[in-house]
Design an enzyme around this catalytic site. Structure first.
Site, PDB file in Angstrom:
ATOM      1  CG  HIS A  34      42.978 129.061 -56.959  1.00 18.58           C
ATOM      2  ND1 HIS A  34      43.468 129.358 -58.210  1.00 18.58           N
ATOM      3  CD2 HIS A  34      43.928 129.465 -56.081  1.00 18.58           C
ATOM      4  CE1 HIS A  34      44.637 129.932 -58.096  1.00 18.58           C
ATOM      5  NE2 HIS A  34      44.960 130.005 -56.818  1.00 18.58           N
ATOM      6  CG  HIS A  37      46.477 126.087 -58.267  1.00 22.29           C
ATOM      7  ND1 HIS A  37      45.777 126.588 -57.195  1.00 22.29           N
ATOM      8  CD2 HIS A  37      47.765 126.441 -58.069  1.00 22.29           C
ATOM      9  CE1 HIS A  37      46.603 127.208 -56.380  1.00 22.29           C
ATOM     10  NE2 HIS A  37      47.824 127.136 -56.880  1.00 22.29           N
ATOM     11  CD  GLN A 148      52.457 137.175 -66.912  1.00 18.60           C
ATOM     12  OE1 GLN A 148      53.299 136.345 -67.297  1.00 18.60           O
ATOM     13  NE2 GLN A 148      52.742 138.461 -66.721  1.00 18.60           N
ATOM     14  CG  ASP A 150      52.840 133.969 -58.443  1.00 20.23           C
ATOM     15  OD1 ASP A 150      52.635 134.763 -57.526  1.00 20.23           O
ATOM     16  OD2 ASP A 150      52.207 132.905 -58.573  1.00 20.23           O
TER      17      ASP A 150
HETATM   18  O1  PAF Z   1      53.907 129.751 -57.149  1.00 23.00           O
HETATM   19  C1  PAF Z   1      53.934 128.909 -56.205  1.00 23.00           C
HETATM   20  O2  PAF Z   1      52.928 128.343 -55.788  1.00 23.00           O
HETATM   21  C2  PAF Z   1      55.258 128.588 -55.538  1.00 23.00           C
HETATM   22  O3  PAF Z   1      56.059 129.719 -55.454  1.00 23.00           O
HETATM   23  C3  PAF Z   1      56.014 127.438 -56.212  1.00 23.00           C
HETATM   24  C4  PAF Z   1      56.417 127.784 -57.631  1.00 23.00           C
HETATM   25  C5  PAF Z   1      55.146 126.191 -56.207  1.00 23.00           C
HETATM   26  C6  PAF Z   1      57.297 127.122 -55.446  1.00 23.00           C
HETATM   27  O4  PAF Z   1      57.019 126.769 -54.119  1.00 23.00           O
END
Ligand code: PAF
Length: 287
Positions: A34, A37, A148, A150
Site C-alpha cells: 500500500h 510501503h 514507524q 510498527d
Molecule cells: O513489518 C513487516 O512487514 C515484517 O514484520 C517484516 C519486517 C517484513 C519482517 O517479516
C-alpha cells in the site's frame, strides 16, 4: 526490475551491485503493498542507488491461531507497483528457500519483546528478529528502511543491528495514514465496511493522548485512561492495550518528563490493528 526467488540468485545480484559501487537499500515487506510501503520505497530511492524490496510472509513471526494462512497476498499487483517505483530488485523467496528445515534459532530481545505487542504475541518478535537477520545476511544492504507504525519492531531492529554489529544503517520512516487518520496496513483489507468506519477511533485516541502530554499532563496513567475511554466510545473495538511508555525501554515512566511512545493495539472482529504516536511534554526536552 529483477525478481529473484533464491538466495544464490540474490547473492549474485548483490555482488554485481557491490562491484559496480551501488549503494543497496532494502525495504523488507510481507507484500500486499500500500502507499505506506511505497513511501518507504521512495525514501529508499532517495538514500541509495539500488533499491531492493523483499516480499515474504514470514511464518516464524505468526503465532498459533494467527492470520498466517489468510494474510493477504497479491504478488502480481505488488510487482507492478514496485516496477512503477523504479525498484531494482525484488526478492520473493518461498518458505522452503528461507526455511529448508525448521529453524532452530530465534532472536529474543529480553526486556523489550515482552512489552506491548509481545504480551499477546509472545513469539512474534523472535520470528521477526530471525527473518530480518536472515535478510540482512542474504542481501547485505547498506541501509534498511522500516515503518514507524510498527514502533516496537523498529526499536528491536535497531537493537538487532547494533547488538549484532550489522554494518547497516536502520532508517525509520513516518506512518502513512488514510484521510481519516487510520494508519495504512495490509490488514485493513480484512475490515468490513462498518469496522472500517469506526477504525479511526484508534488514531483519535492517540491524538487525544498526545495532546494531553503536550499540554502538560505528566501522569502516564491519566494519559492511558484517556486513550482507553476514547476507544470505549466505539463498542465494536476491543482494546488489547493502550500504553504510554518510554521510547528507549518501553517501560511506563513514573512521570512524563521526556518524550513518550503512545501505543494502541485493538481488535475489530478478528482483525488486530496497531498504531502509535510519539508525544513530547512541554518544556526544555519537549517544545
Ligand atoms: O513489518 C513487516 O512487514 C515484517 O514484520 C517484516 C519486517 C517484513 C519482517 O517479516
Amino acid at each position: 526490475m529483477l525478481v529473484v526467488t533464491t538466495i544464490p540468485e540474490a547473492r549474485a545480484r548483490r555482488d554485481e551491485d557491490r562491484s559496480e559501487g551501488r549503494r543497496v537499500v532494502l525495504v523488507p515487506t510481507m507484500g500486499f503493498l500500500h502507499q505506506g510501503h511505497l513511501s518507504l520505497v521512495r525514501r529508499a530511492r532517495s538514500v541509495g542507488d539500488s533499491v531492493w524490496v523483499s516480499i515474504f510472509v514470514n511464518p516464524t513471526q505468526f503465532g498459533p491461531g494467527e492470520d498466517l494462512e489468510r494474510y493477504p497476498r497479491d504478488l502480481a499487483r505488488d510487482l507492478q507497483m514496485l516496477e512503477a517505483e523504479g525498484v531494482a530488485v525484488v526478492f520473493v523467496p518461498s518458505v522452503e528457500e528461507m526455511y529448508p528445515e525448521p529453524a532452530r534459532v530465534r532472536i529474543s530481545f529480553p526486556g523489550l519483546d515482552d512489552a506491548l505487542c509481545g504480551r499477546t504475541r509472545p513469539t512474534h518478535f523472535s520470528g521477526v528478529g530471525l527473518v530480518v537477520a536472515k535478510l540482512f545476511n542474504i542481501i547485505e544492504p547498506e541501509v534498511a528502511i522500516f515503518g514507524q507504525k510498527d514502533a516496537q519492531q523498529a526499536l528491536l531492529i535497531r537493537r538487532l543491528a547494533s547488538d549484532l554489529d550489522f554494518p547497516i544503517a536502520i532508517e525509520i520512516a513516518p506512518t502513512v495514514r488514510e484521510a481519516d487518520g487510520l494508519a495504512m496496513s495490509s490488514r485493513n483489507s480484512y475490515l468490513q465496511p462498518s469496522q472500517r468506519e469506526v477504525a479511526p477511533v484508534i488514531h483519535r485516541a492517540l491524538l487525544l493522548g498526545r495532546e494531553a502530554v503536550e499540554t502538560g499532563e505528566a501522569d502516564p496513567q491519566v494519559v492511558r485512561q484517556l486513550m482507553i475511554d476514547t476507544i470505549a466510545t466505539a463498542p465494536a473495538v476491543t482494546l488489547d492495550y493502550a500504553e504510554c511508555v518510554r521510547i528507549g525501554d518501553l517501560l511506563e515512566p513514573e512521570r512524563i518528563d521526556s518524550p513518550v511512545l503512545l501505543a494502541i493495539a485493538a481488535h475489530l472482529g478478528a482483525t488486530r490493528l496497531i498504531d502509535n504516536e510519539l508525544a513530547c511534554p512541554p518544556g526544555p526536552t519537549g517544545e
